[in-house]
Design a protein around this motif. Sequence first.
Motif, PDB file in Angstrom:
ATOM      1  N   GLU A  40      -4.221   4.467  -7.031  1.00 58.00           N
ATOM      2  CA  GLU A  40      -5.107   4.747  -5.847  1.00 58.00           C
ATOM      3  C   GLU A  40      -5.459   6.323  -6.185  1.00 58.00           C
ATOM      4  OE1 GLU A  40      -4.867   3.725  -1.676  1.00 58.00           O
ATOM      5  OE2 GLU A  40      -2.327   3.789  -1.752  1.00 58.00           O
ATOM      6  N   ASP A  58       0.883  -1.104   0.227  1.00 65.18           N
ATOM      7  CA  ASP A  58       0.134  -0.068   0.139  1.00 65.18           C
ATOM      8  C   ASP A  58       0.549   1.770   0.090  1.00 65.18           C
ATOM      9  OD1 ASP A  58      -2.624   1.415   0.265  1.00 65.18           O
ATOM     10  OD2 ASP A  58      -3.118   0.489   1.674  1.00 65.18           O
ATOM     11  N   ASP A  59      -0.105   2.881  -0.580  1.00 67.76           N
ATOM     12  CA  ASP A  59       0.919   3.478  -0.432  1.00 67.76           C
ATOM     13  C   ASP A  59       2.294   3.665  -1.194  1.00 67.76           C
ATOM     14  OD1 ASP A  59      -1.566   4.025   0.628  1.00 67.76           O
ATOM     15  OD2 ASP A  59      -0.378   4.621   2.941  1.00 67.76           O
TER      16      ASP A  59
HETATM   17 MG    MG Z   1      -3.099   3.482   0.182  1.00 67.11          MG
END
Ligand code: MG
Length: 285
Positions: free
Chosen positions: A238, A181-182
């Motif tokens: 995202e 993630d990220d």
């Molecule tokens: Mg994220």
Amino acid sequence: AAKKQPNAHWCRFSPELSVQAHERVVMEHDLREAIAQRHLHLHYQPQVLSQAVGRLHGVEALARWNHPVWGAVSPARFIALAEDSSLIQDLTRWLLEAACAQMARWRKARLPVPQLAINLSARNFHDPQLAEQVQAALTRHGLQPHDLVLEITESVMMDASAAAVANLHKLNVMGLQLSLDDFGTGYSSLSHLHRLPISELKLDQSFVRDLESSPAATALIRSVLSIARSLGMKVVAEGVETREQSEWLQRHGCAVMQGYLFCRPVSAAQLEYWLRAQSAKTTGA
Ligand code: MG
Ligand code: C2E
Ligand code: MG
Ligand code: MG
């Protein structure tokens, strides 16, 4: 005069700090209650395939907390609070249960949700029981390992403790997919990327946001896409909010997109409605 400044400093900030500290204690207490009483709930955000308009890659579950007095508390805030105390273990146990229960309902209703992604904290990976907990939740709800995707942050890789790495491998062997993630905001090195069993990168929304305005962001996204391609990983972008961003990402081979342009995080009922509207669109009904 040398003494005056620290004193002045204290006079100005001390009461405020104690209010903050007090609020924190209250909030931690309330969060513990909220987890125990099942007062947290999940919202769901679709992840769409960029090459097959209207087709779903999966759904991400995002925790929500409506405090009776403060109203909606941002996850950034209560997740951090849970991580700083021991509450994150309880929260994750609740999350696994709630997410698997929902996925089982969707399976039973034959709703086309290919997979459900949940967010785990770095601290969860230090828990030697994590893999057993995940397996127990899957079994309880009659789900398969590939029904779940576990999103981890780069901090898991950063400290890459023996326990965390062991958990990652155990989960991967069990058949769960791991998603980073990220991506791009942390410090994970490229060597971690190919040593650990990660199958997906989630390009952080800050890069997507700057896509049209910053050549540096654009160059970075291009190289992430190219690294991912050579390592055989999928990329999920995202925070896709505009048609321009989505078209650029599609043109440059980004397989999956997630963002307000397609759908905000919504309740399970709203997601089901969205899915029906979506399938009506693609079948031309
Ligand atoms: Mg994220
Ligand atoms: P994340 O996993 O990176 O989730 C994406 C965040 O971006 C979510 O914020 C989502 O609502 C938001 N978002 C989605 N599309 C867009 C868009 O188009 N534009 C913008 N500006 N934002 C978008 P949210 O729900 O506030 O969650 C924040 C973070 O809290 C999550 O970031 C995740 O790290 C953490 N979190 C949420 N639920 C859980 C949970 O159940 N467990 C753990 N450990 N962490 C969680
Ligand atoms: Mg996430
Ligand atoms: Mg985030």
